[in-house]
Design a protein around this motif. Structure first.
Motif, mmCIF file in Angstrom:
data_model
loop_
_atom_site.group_PDB
_atom_site.id
_atom_site.type_symbol
_atom_site.label_atom_id
_atom_site.label_comp_id
_atom_site.label_asym_id
_atom_site.label_seq_id
_atom_site.Cartn_x
_atom_site.Cartn_y
_atom_site.Cartn_z
ATOM 1 N N ASN A 152 1.234 -6.631 41.577
ATOM 2 C CA ASN A 152 0.772 -7.186 42.874
ATOM 3 C C ASN A 152 1.683 -8.318 43.232
ATOM 4 O O ASN A 152 1.860 -9.120 42.389
ATOM 5 C CB ASN A 152 -0.490 -7.467 42.757
ATOM 6 C CG ASN A 152 -1.564 -6.505 42.475
ATOM 7 O OD1 ASN A 152 -1.317 -5.389 43.249
ATOM 8 N ND2 ASN A 152 -2.503 -6.573 41.874
ATOM 9 N N THR A 189 1.414 -4.030 46.554
ATOM 10 C CA THR A 189 1.285 -3.391 45.198
ATOM 11 C C THR A 189 2.300 -2.556 45.072
ATOM 12 O O THR A 189 2.588 -1.627 45.787
ATOM 13 C CB THR A 189 0.097 -2.934 44.740
ATOM 14 O OG1 THR A 189 -0.804 -3.828 45.080
ATOM 15 C CG2 THR A 189 0.063 -2.232 43.460
ATOM 16 N N VAL A 218 -1.183 -8.812 50.349
ATOM 17 C CA VAL A 218 -0.800 -8.380 49.024
ATOM 18 C C VAL A 218 -0.095 -7.077 48.882
ATOM 19 O O VAL A 218 -0.643 -6.098 49.315
ATOM 20 C CB VAL A 218 -1.942 -8.610 47.949
ATOM 21 C CG1 VAL A 218 -1.377 -7.992 46.607
ATOM 22 C CG2 VAL A 218 -2.387 -10.027 48.123
#
Length: 125
Positions: free
Chosen positions: A95, A90, A88
């Protein structure tokens, strides 16, 4: 030092001042979770420089890329690990889940197909 290492270093130097195009980002990777392992999963975070870019309509149609997916570009010299499917990232407070990863031979730029991460029920977005 190989020729590819030299190319990577040169491209990294060009993108050293990435404030014009690339934003500070964090790649998060969960490890050791799931499977038969009895060890609890851990989460590791890696700082990097990344940029979110929309796919062209033509590429979306040809490659069957969903409308919500974006191209997430990560400067290779800004990160200490290779991005993987399931990571993931950001960027700018949003996200993105990595679903496909491409890299050039010099590993100077990572190009990832990414999908927005949906907030869990009850979480503020």
């Amino acid at each position: 030092m190989s020729l590819l290492d030299e190319i990577r270093a040169e491209i990294g130097a060009v993108f050293e001042d990435t404030s014009l195009f690339f934003s500070d980002a964090v790649l998060t990777r969960a490890t050791g979770s799931g499977g038969w392992s009895e060890t609890a999963g851990s989460v590791q975070a890696y700082d990097c420089k990344a940029m979110v870019e929309a796919y062209s309509d033509q590429l979306r149609a040809m490659a069957d890329i969903p409308d919500a997916d974006v191209k997430l570009m990560i400067v290779g010299t800004s990160i200490s690990v290779d991005p993987l499917k399931g990571d993931v990232v950001t960027v700018g407070g949003r996200n993105w889940s990595v679903i496909h990863v491409d890299v050039d031979p010099a590993r100077a730029m990572w190009s990832c197909q990414a999908r927005p991460v949906q907030a869990a029920a009850g979480e503020a977005e």
